[in-house]
Design a protein around this motif. Structure first.
Motif, PDB file in Angstrom:
ATOM      1  N   ASP A 195       0.853  -1.172   0.000  1.00 43.80           N
ATOM      2  CA  ASP A 195       0.000   0.000   0.000  1.00 43.80           C
ATOM      3  C   ASP A 195       0.900   1.237   0.000  1.00 43.80           C
ATOM      4  O   ASP A 195       1.935   1.255   0.671  1.00 43.80           O
ATOM      5  N   GLU A 196       0.479   2.273  -0.730  1.00 45.38           N
ATOM      6  CA  GLU A 196       1.376   3.427  -0.927  1.00 45.38           C
ATOM      7  C   GLU A 196       1.819   4.104   0.387  1.00 45.38           C
ATOM      8  O   GLU A 196       2.876   4.729   0.438  1.00 45.38           O
ATOM      9  N   ASN A 197       1.004   3.977   1.435  1.00 42.26           N
ATOM     10  CA  ASN A 197       1.361   4.640   2.705  1.00 42.26           C
ATOM     11  C   ASN A 197       2.124   3.742   3.674  1.00 42.26           C
ATOM     12  O   ASN A 197       2.484   4.182   4.768  1.00 42.26           O
ATOM     13  N   LYS A 198       2.336   2.495   3.276  1.00 38.24           N
ATOM     14  CA  LYS A 198       2.798   1.497   4.239  1.00 38.24           C
ATOM     15  C   LYS A 198       4.165   1.826   4.870  1.00 38.24           C
ATOM     16  O   LYS A 198       4.309   1.828   6.095  1.00 38.24           O
ATOM     17  N   LEU A 199       5.154   2.100   4.039  1.00 37.88           N
ATOM     18  CA  LEU A 199       6.509   2.259   4.604  1.00 37.88           C
ATOM     19  C   LEU A 199       6.580   3.463   5.541  1.00 37.88           C
ATOM     20  O   LEU A 199       7.136   3.377   6.629  1.00 37.88           O
ATOM     21  N   GLU A 200       5.994   4.583   5.120  1.00 35.53           N
ATOM     22  CA  GLU A 200       6.038   5.757   5.995  1.00 35.53           C
ATOM     23  C   GLU A 200       5.318   5.467   7.313  1.00 35.53           C
ATOM     24  O   GLU A 200       5.828   5.813   8.390  1.00 35.53           O
ATOM     25  N   ALA A 201       4.162   4.797   7.240  1.00 34.66           N
ATOM     26  CA  ALA A 201       3.405   4.489   8.458  1.00 34.66           C
ATOM     27  C   ALA A 201       4.244   3.609   9.393  1.00 34.66           C
ATOM     28  O   ALA A 201       4.273   3.826  10.606  1.00 34.66           O
ATOM     29  N   GLU A 202       4.945   2.635   8.823  1.00 34.47           N
ATOM     30  CA  GLU A 202       5.754   1.717   9.648  1.00 34.47           C
ATOM     31  C   GLU A 202       6.944   2.424  10.295  1.00 34.47           C
ATOM     32  O   GLU A 202       7.517   1.940  11.259  1.00 34.47           O
ATOM     33  N   LEU A 203       7.341   3.544   9.733  1.00 36.96           N
ATOM     34  CA  LEU A 203       8.537   4.244  10.221  1.00 36.96           C
ATOM     35  C   LEU A 203       8.178   5.445  11.094  1.00 36.96           C
ATOM     36  O   LEU A 203       9.031   6.289  11.366  1.00 36.96           O
ATOM     37  N   GLY A 204       6.934   5.518  11.517  1.00 30.01           N
ATOM     38  CA  GLY A 204       6.559   6.594  12.429  1.00 30.01           C
ATOM     39  C   GLY A 204       5.399   7.428  11.933  1.00 30.01           C
ATOM     40  O   GLY A 204       4.716   8.089  12.713  1.00 30.01           O
ATOM     41  N   GLY A 205       5.185   7.424  10.621  1.00 34.06           N
ATOM     42  CA  GLY A 205       4.031   8.135  10.067  1.00 34.06           C
ATOM     43  C   GLY A 205       4.118   9.640  10.225  1.00 34.06           C
ATOM     44  O   GLY A 205       5.161  10.190  10.605  1.00 34.06           O
TER      45      GLY A 205
END
Ligand SMILES: O=C(O)CCC(=O)C(=O)O
Ligand SMILES: [Fe+2]
Length: 360
Positions: A195-205
């Motif tokens: 999902d396009e937001n996944k990596l940023e969300a996993e790294l603190g969002g």
């Protein structure tokens, strides 16, 4: 503002300006490391091959597809890329560079008012590297380090008040860079089928991903073939964004090529994959080993912005969907704080063996 402290080592700027013709022993790298260190201005190695990604066409479907593919390939194969048409206004970058240079143009005594105090945990401010490796070696640089985003976590009391526009310019730049970081996480997520937001969300969002700025100031060095401005390391960040003043110095290590010099491409921003992103992608994206050469003729300044996850709030671990069948999770779960600790420990123990494990 930090109170004035006695620096544990003389500032490298003072050493460099003292007219010395040979550098002190603690700056002389180990023989094993020195085999391929050269003056950065007299450097035969080419930057050929480091991918350049043009983000200008992102608004079209075809352009987006191409960017996703190019960013994925660069992050997997190199762990580093140069971005052009990245969206951060050129005139803002020019102002950022002028204000950072303006700060370092101040006399050392004026900069000492902003000295950090690493022994008491005050890591923000003006500083020089302490010998935290078992080999005890120092780097040919002074720096200014501070958290720049999110604004409510930034301690403006320790930001330079000279030049007068430093605070406003740096804060605006941080806002723009935060937008670029989201763009990159978006592309990097799509590149792995997430999902396009996944990596940023996993790294603190949105709320907890931090931007730390380190302005690296590399004075002229009388023996550049013996020293390093920054020793070989991988960044602990998720992504790092690097700008510089047009003087060469950055090298990245590529298996099969060796040390490759980053090319000077006008209006580009260099992006490194750091350890945090490598961990959560189970090594699909590669945390790039890199270092900085120095030279005899020119001062060099670079601006590194580290996108860091929060220290304790998220656990960095390979995302289950990225550990394919028959694959193993290559990294043990850890918080960012634990990752820092492990790396420091390894540097203290193994640094004497010349292994590139220093923390930046
Ligand atoms: O000066 C550069 O180009 C790179 C600096 C760097 O690697 C760092 O600050 O972590
Ligand atoms: Fe770095």
């Amino acid at each position: 503002m930090a109170t004035k402290t006695i620096p544990p080592t003389p500032r490298v700027e003072i050493l460099a300006n003292s007219g010395l013709s040979s550098i002190p022993a603690e700056f002389v790298r180990a023989d094993s490391e020195r085999v391929d260190i050269v003056d950065a201005l007299n450097n035969g190695t080419s930057g050929h091959g480091i991918p350049i990604v043009d983000l200008g066409a992102l608004s079209s479907e075809e352009g987006l597809r191409r960017c996703v593919e190019e960013v994925r390939a660069a992050a997997e194969e190199w762990g580093v890329m140069l971005l052009v048409n990245h969206g951060v206004p050129e005139e803002l970058i020019e102002r950022l560079k002028a204000s950072g240079k303006g700060f370092f143009d101040l006399p050392v005594e004026a900069k000492e008012k902003y000295a950090n105090d690493q022994s008491s945990g005050q890591i923000q401010g003006y500083g020089s590297k302490l010998a935290n490796n078992a080999n005890g070696k120092l780097e040919w640089q002074d720096y200014f380090f501070h958290l720049v985003y999110p604004p409510e976590k930034a301690d403006l009391a320790i930001w330079p008040t000279e030049p007068a526009d430093y605070i406003a310019t740096t804060a605006t730049f941080a806002e723009e860079l935060r937008i670029l970081a989201t763009k990159m996480f978006f592309l990097l997520s799509l590149g792995l089928g997430l999902d396009e937001n996944k990596l940023e969300a996993e790294l603190g969002g949105k709320d907890d991903l931090l931007l730390q700025l380190k302005i690296n100031y590399y004075p002229r060095c009388p023996q550049p073939e013996l020293a390093l401005g920054v020793e070989a390391h991988t960044d602990v960040s998720s992504l790092s964004f690097i700008l510089h003043d047009g003087v060469p110095g950055l090298q990245v290590f590529k298996n099969g090529f060796g040390w490759v010099t980053a090319p000077l491409v006008p209006n580009s921003i260099i992006v490194h994959v750091g350890d945090s992103l490598e961990i959560i992608t189970n090594g699909k994206y590669h945390s790039v080993l890199h270092r900085g050469l120095v030279n005899k003729e020119n001062i060099r300044i670079s601006w590194a912005v580290f996108c860091e996850p929060p220290r304790e709030k998220v656990v960095l671990r390979p995302l289950p969907e990225l550990v394919g069948e028959g694959e193993v999770a290559r990294f043990e779960p850890r918080t960012f704080a634990e990752h820092l600790e492990r790396k420091l420990f390894k540097a203290r123990v193994a640094g004497s063996e010349g292994k590139p494990v220093c923390v930046d």
